[in-house]
Enzyme design. Structure first.
Site, short mmCIF file in Angstrom:
data_model
loop_
_atom_site.label_atom_id
_atom_site.label_comp_id
_atom_site.label_asym_id
_atom_site.label_seq_id
_atom_site.Cartn_x
_atom_site.Cartn_y
_atom_site.Cartn_z
N VAL A 1 0.83 -1.23 -0.14
CA VAL A 1 -0.15 -0.04 0.01
C VAL A 1 0.76 1.16 -0.13
O VAL A 1 0.69 2.32 -0.59
CB VAL A 1 -0.94 0.09 0.96
N CYS A 2 2.03 1.22 0.67
CA CYS A 2 2.95 2.34 1.00
C CYS A 2 3.22 3.02 -0.26
O CYS A 2 3.14 4.11 -0.55
CB CYS A 2 4.16 1.92 1.65
N PRO A 3 3.76 2.36 -1.35
CA PRO A 3 3.96 3.20 -2.73
C PRO A 3 2.89 3.45 -3.36
O PRO A 3 3.10 4.71 -4.11
CB PRO A 3 4.54 1.93 -3.56
N LEU B 1 2.19 6.68 -1.36
CA LEU B 1 3.48 7.78 -1.63
C LEU B 1 3.55 8.39 -3.26
O LEU B 1 3.93 9.58 -3.43
CB LEU B 1 4.88 7.49 -1.52
#
Length: 187
Positions: A46-48, A51
């Site tokens: 999920v992080c990319p 970001l």
């Protein structure tokens, strides 16, 4: 959250930005708006997406005078490696702060002590260093940078228009409210 309307704590950390390693501190945001965007870890799922979405809205946030800092407990070296290996992360132009000591994550109360990772936390800090809003979501729930931009505009409007507040779903240019006894029970 208990951090709303509190002063951010001093910090200094290494970061990766624009192809270089830099040092970022609380002094860098004095007299500026700033977003601190915490996430669990580099090279994840999920992080990319978050970001990358934030990178797509970075120019608009800059036009609003907002400095953007992503923060994870990874090192600035790991941030550089991720930036160089992912097209999504490669478009990031804001500072990617490494927090391996977990000091910043603790200061913003998003550290998962038993894991050494930060929760997904978003914080808007005003030019006086005071936290104006915070959002924390569970591991699997990604954030929306367009909604972040809307909230930044609302916070900036309220700061520059004392006595006015922004109602739900307020968008720039729409009507605001002036709290008074006359409004009680009328909305």
């Amino acid at each position: 959250m208990a951090l709303i309307n509190t002063q951010i704590k001093p910090f200094a950390a290494n970061a990766f930005k624009d192809g270089a390693f830099i040092t970022v501190s609380a002094d860098d945001i004095k007299d500026k708006w700033a977003v601190f965007y915490f996430y669990p870890a580099d090279f994840t799922f999920v992080c990319p997406t978050e970001l990358g979405d934030l990178a797509d809205h970075h120019e608009e946030l800059q036009r609003l005078g907002v400095e953007v800092f992503s923060v994870s407990t990874d090192t600035h070296f790991t941030h550089k490696a991720w930036h160089g290996s992912s097209d999504t992360i490669g478009k990031i132009k804001y500072a990617m702060i490494g927090d391996p000591t977990q000091e910043i994550s603790k200061n913003f109360e998003v550290l998962r002590e038993n894991e050494g990772l930060a929760d997904r936390g978003t914080f808007l800090v005003d030019p006086d260093g005071v936290i104006q809003f915070t959002e924390v979501t569970a591991e699997g729930i990604g954030r929306n940078a367009a909604e972040l931009v809307r909230k930044v505009k609302a916070a900036q409007y309220v700061r520059s228009h004392p006595g006015e507040v922004c109602p739900a779903k307020w968008e720039e240019g729409e009507e605001t409210l002036a709290p008074s006894l006359d409004l009680v029970g009328k909305i």
